[in-house]
Design a protein around this motif. Structure first.
Motif, mmCIF file in Angstrom:
data_model
loop_
_atom_site.group_PDB
_atom_site.id
_atom_site.type_symbol
_atom_site.label_atom_id
_atom_site.label_comp_id
_atom_site.label_asym_id
_atom_site.label_seq_id
_atom_site.Cartn_x
_atom_site.Cartn_y
_atom_site.Cartn_z
ATOM 1 N N ILE A 194 -10.673 2.439 5.261
ATOM 2 C CA ILE A 194 -11.890 1.691 5.539
ATOM 3 C C ILE A 194 -11.485 0.310 6.025
ATOM 4 N N GLY A 195 -11.689 0.062 7.315
ATOM 5 C CA GLY A 195 -11.265 -1.202 7.906
ATOM 6 C C GLY A 195 -9.992 -1.008 8.701
ATOM 7 N N LEU A 196 -10.063 -1.212 10.012
ATOM 8 C CA LEU A 196 -8.930 -0.952 10.893
ATOM 9 C C LEU A 196 -8.480 -2.217 11.601
ATOM 10 N N GLY A 197 -8.509 -3.327 10.869
ATOM 11 C CA GLY A 197 -8.050 -4.596 11.419
ATOM 12 C C GLY A 197 -6.549 -4.734 11.289
ATOM 13 N N SER A 198 -6.084 -5.966 11.040
ATOM 14 C CA SER A 198 -4.647 -6.244 11.012
ATOM 15 C C SER A 198 -3.921 -5.395 9.984
ATOM 16 N N VAL A 199 -4.502 -5.278 8.767
ATOM 17 C CA VAL A 199 -3.855 -4.494 7.715
ATOM 18 C C VAL A 199 -4.120 -3.010 7.898
ATOM 19 N N GLY A 200 -5.382 -2.645 8.059
ATOM 20 C CA GLY A 200 -5.753 -1.240 8.138
ATOM 21 C C GLY A 200 -5.059 -0.499 9.257
ATOM 22 N N SER A 201 -4.914 -1.143 10.409
ATOM 23 C CA SER A 201 -4.245 -0.480 11.537
ATOM 24 C C SER A 201 -2.767 -0.241 11.233
ATOM 25 N N ARG A 202 -2.146 -1.181 10.516
ATOM 26 C CA ARG A 202 -0.744 -0.983 10.130
ATOM 27 C C ARG A 202 -0.607 0.136 9.096
ATOM 28 N N VAL A 203 -1.531 0.164 8.143
ATOM 29 C CA VAL A 203 -1.513 1.226 7.140
ATOM 30 C C VAL A 203 -1.706 2.581 7.815
ATOM 31 N N ALA A 204 -2.558 2.622 8.817
ATOM 32 C CA ALA A 204 -2.789 3.876 9.548
ATOM 33 C C ALA A 204 -1.499 4.386 10.170
ATOM 34 N N ARG A 205 -0.777 3.499 10.827
ATOM 35 C CA ARG A 205 0.472 3.918 11.473
ATOM 36 C C ARG A 205 1.526 4.323 10.440
ATOM 37 N N ALA A 206 1.630 3.542 9.354
ATOM 38 C CA ALA A 206 2.653 3.829 8.336
ATOM 39 C C ALA A 206 2.394 5.157 7.640
ATOM 40 N N THR A 207 1.146 5.432 7.290
ATOM 41 C CA THR A 207 0.841 6.676 6.583
ATOM 42 C C THR A 207 0.924 7.884 7.513
ATOM 43 N N ILE A 216 0.833 -1.200 0.000
ATOM 44 C CA ILE A 216 0.000 0.000 0.000
ATOM 45 C C ILE A 216 0.868 1.251 0.000
ATOM 46 N N VAL A 217 1.919 1.256 0.815
ATOM 47 C CA VAL A 217 2.821 2.410 0.837
ATOM 48 C C VAL A 217 3.447 2.609 -0.546
ATOM 49 N N ALA A 218 3.868 1.502 -1.165
ATOM 50 C CA ALA A 218 4.461 1.598 -2.504
ATOM 51 C C ALA A 218 3.456 2.149 -3.514
ATOM 52 N N MET A 219 2.217 1.680 -3.452
ATOM 53 C CA MET A 219 1.210 2.110 -4.421
ATOM 54 C C MET A 219 0.812 3.566 -4.208
ATOM 55 N N LEU A 220 0.807 4.022 -2.972
ATOM 56 C CA LEU A 220 0.532 5.433 -2.711
ATOM 57 C C LEU A 220 1.591 6.314 -3.364
ATOM 58 N N ILE A 221 2.834 5.878 -3.266
ATOM 59 C CA ILE A 221 3.924 6.646 -3.884
ATOM 60 C C ILE A 221 3.799 6.608 -5.404
ATOM 61 N N TYR A 274 -7.167 10.448 -0.399
ATOM 62 C CA TYR A 274 -6.920 9.048 -0.758
ATOM 63 C C TYR A 274 -7.846 8.184 0.088
ATOM 64 N N VAL A 275 -8.346 7.112 -0.508
ATOM 65 C CA VAL A 275 -9.148 6.151 0.250
ATOM 66 C C VAL A 275 -8.607 4.757 -0.036
ATOM 67 N N THR A 276 -8.326 4.000 1.013
ATOM 68 C CA THR A 276 -7.844 2.639 0.857
ATOM 69 C C THR A 276 -8.725 1.698 1.668
ATOM 70 N N ILE A 277 -9.019 0.535 1.100
ATOM 71 C CA ILE A 277 -10.020 -0.381 1.656
ATOM 72 C C ILE A 277 -9.337 -1.630 2.204
ATOM 73 N N HIS A 278 -9.691 -1.990 3.452
ATOM 74 C CA HIS A 278 -9.078 -3.159 4.089
ATOM 75 C C HIS A 278 -10.104 -3.904 4.950
ATOM 76 N N ILE A 279 -11.149 -4.411 4.290
ATOM 77 C CA ILE A 279 -12.185 -5.180 4.972
ATOM 78 C C ILE A 279 -12.413 -6.478 4.212
ATOM 79 N N PRO A 280 -12.875 -7.536 4.892
ATOM 80 C CA PRO A 280 -13.178 -8.784 4.187
ATOM 81 C C PRO A 280 -14.440 -8.634 3.350
ATOM 82 N N TYR A 281 -14.550 -9.423 2.305
ATOM 83 C CA TYR A 281 -15.750 -9.382 1.469
ATOM 84 C C TYR A 281 -16.864 -10.189 2.123
ATOM 85 N N THR A 282 -18.044 -9.598 2.184
ATOM 86 C CA THR A 282 -19.257 -10.302 2.592
ATOM 87 C C THR A 282 -20.385 -9.835 1.682
#
Length: 391
Positions: A140-153, A90-95, A194-202
Motif C-alpha cells: 500500500i503506497g508505491l512512493g520512494s519506499v514502496g517502490s523499492r520494497v516492490a522491487r526487493a520482494t 522491511i526485508v528483514a522483518m518479512l524474514i 502479506y500486506v505492508t504499508i508505505h503511505i504518509p499519515y493524513t
C-alpha cells in the motif's frame, strides 16, 4: 549572513552544505531557517522570523503546519532520503515473520555440554518456518519506499501487487510493468499473504486499516506497518490477532497493548535509523533550505506549492499570500506604480496558500522598502521577501 538553527543531532555533512561566507549555524535567536529531525515544534515557538523549516526525514507531524502557513513559513521534508534504510528493514522483518529466528537463537543460547552440535540437530525441527518465495505481498503506497520494497520482494521471488491512488508520475515510471496494481484496496487485501504499508499519515487515511479491511484479508495473513502511527487501528488489529484472523502484526509504532501481545513484533521506530539515512536526510534538507533561501524556489514542501523558475535576473521578489482571486493583478499594479519592469513571473497555489515570484532589474533598498510596505498592506499578503542574485 543567514543563521540556521539546528535541533537534534544533525549530521555534520548536512551543516557543511552552508558556506561560512553566507551562513552561520546557531548564532542568533532569530534564525532565518530551522534544520530539525524529531524536535516537537508544537512545543517550540519558532516565530515569524523563520522563513523555512526543513525536516531531515519524511514525517512532519512534529511541525504545526497551520501555524507555519499563517507565518509564511515553508516546511520541507526529505522524501526518499531514508527509503533504502526502510526497505532493508522491511526485508528483514518479512524474514523474521516467516522464520522463528528469535526463538531459535534464544533456545540455542541455553544449550550446554560437549554435544551442543548434536542437541541443535535434534532440536532444529521445532523451528521450521516457511519461505517468502511464491507468496503474494500487497504494498500500500508505491512512493520512494514502496517502490523499492516492490522491487526487493519481487527479487525474493514473491508475487507483488501494489495499490496507490496518489502515485506520482515519477514513481509510476520507475515501477516495473511486471508489478500489477490493484484497482482498489479491497482487491489487494483479498489477494495478499502479506500486506505492508508505505503511505504518509493524513486525516483522510486515519484508520485506513481497521476491522472492515482486516476482515477482507486472507486467514493467517501477516500485516506490517512501517509507515506512520494512526494508519492502522490498533484495537482492530488486537481483535484480529486474538481471533487468529491474522497471524502476526509487525510495526515500528506501538502502544503498550500492542507491544505486549504475543503475536506482534515491535521495533522502536528504527525504520530510517541508519548512519547513511541520517547523512542523506541532513544533506538533502540543507540543500533544500539553501535553494529556497538563495533563489526562492520551492521543492519538497509539505505545505506550499512546488515552484521553480530560473533565476536569470538580478533581483527577485517573492510573495506568500492567500489563494484568492485577482491577487496577481493587485501585486503587479503596485509594481507598475514604481515603474518596475517584470522580466519573469510565476504564480502557484496549494489549497489556501499561494506563492508568487517576480524577477526584475535591480531595485534599490529604499525603493524596495517602500514597495514592500505597500505590498504587505494588502490584507491577504503574508510575507514579502527580496533576493538579490549572488548576494
Amino acid at each position: 549572513m543567514l543563521d540556521i538553527k539546528t535541533y537534534n543531532m544533525i549530521a555534520p555533512e548536512g551543516t557543511a552544505e552552508f558556506p561560512a561566507d553566507k551562513y552561520t549555524i546557531n548564532e542568533t535567536d532569530k534564525p532565518a531557517a530551522l534544520l530539525i529531525r524529531s524536535q516537537d515544534m508544537h512545543k517550540t515557538r519558532f516565530g515569524t522570523s523563520v522563513l523555512a523549516i526543513a525536516r531531515a526525514g519524511v514525517g512532519v507531524n512534529n511541525i504545526p503546519l497551520v501555524e507555519a502557513n499563517s507565518n509564511g513559513t515553508v516546511v520541507f521534508n526529505t522524501p526518499g532520503s531514508n527509503a533504502n534504510a526502510v526497505k532493508e528493514l522491511i526485508v528483514a522483518m518479512l524474514i523474521l515473520a516467516t522464520r522463528p529466528v528469535f526463538s531459535s537463537v534464544q533456545w540455542a543460547k541455553k544449550l550446554n555440554g560437549a554435544d551442543v552440535s548434536l542437541q541443535t540437530e535434534k532440536g532444529k525441527n521445532h523451528f521450521a518456518g516457511t519461505e517468502l518465495q511464491g507468496k503474494t505481498i500487497g504494498i500500500i503506497g508505491l512512493g520512494s519506499v514502496g517502490s523499492r520494497v516492490a522491487r526487493a520482494t519481487a527479487d525474493l521471488g514473491m508475487h507483488v501487487i501494489g495499490y496507490d491512488p496518489y502515485i506520482s508520475v515519477e514513481h509510476a515510471w520507475r515501477l516495473s510493468n511486471d508489478i500489477p496494481r490493484a484497482k482498489d484496496l479491497s482487491e489487494l487485501l483479498q489477494k495478499s499473504d502479506y500486506v505492508t504499508i508505505h503511505i504518509p499519515y493524513t486525516e483522510g487515511n486515519k484508520d485506513l486499516i481497521s476491522s472492515k479491511e482486516l476482515a477482507e484479508l486472507k486467514d493467517g495473513a501477516i500485516l506490517l506497518n512501517y509507515s506512520r502511527w494512526g494508519i492502522v487501528n490498533e484495537n482492530a488489529v488486537i481483535d484480529a490477532l486474538d481471533s487468529h484472523k491474522i497471524a502476526q502484526y509487525l510495526t515500528d509504532f506501538s502502544s503498550e497493548k500492542v507491544i505486549k501481545h504475543e503475536s506482534t513484533i515491535v521495533t522502536p521506530h528504527i525504520g530510517g535509523t541508519t548512519l547513511e539515512a541520517e547523512i542523506n536526510g541532513a544533506i538533502m534538507a540543507a540543500q533544500t533550505l539553501k535553494k529556497y533561501l538563495e533563489t526562492g524556489n520551492i521543492v519538497n514542501s509539505v505545505n506550499f506549492p512546488a515552484v521553480e523558475m530560473p533565476f536569470d535576473s538580478n533581483f527577485r521578489i517573492t510573495l506568500i499570500h492567500q489563494n484568492v482571486p485577482n491577487m496577481v493583478g493587485r501585486i503587479t499594479t503596485i509594481l507598475a506604480k514604481y515603474d518596475i519592469n517584470i522580466d519573469n513571473m510565476i504564480n502557484r497555489s496549494r489549497e489556501q496558500i499561494a506563492y508568487t515570484m517576480i524577477d526584475t532589474d535591480n531595485i534599490s533598498e529604499k525603493t524596495f522598502n517602500k514597495l514592500k510596505n505597500e505590498l504587505i498592506e494588502i490584507s491577504e499578503v503574508i510575507r514579502v521577501r527580496e533576493i538579490r542574485k549572488n548576494k
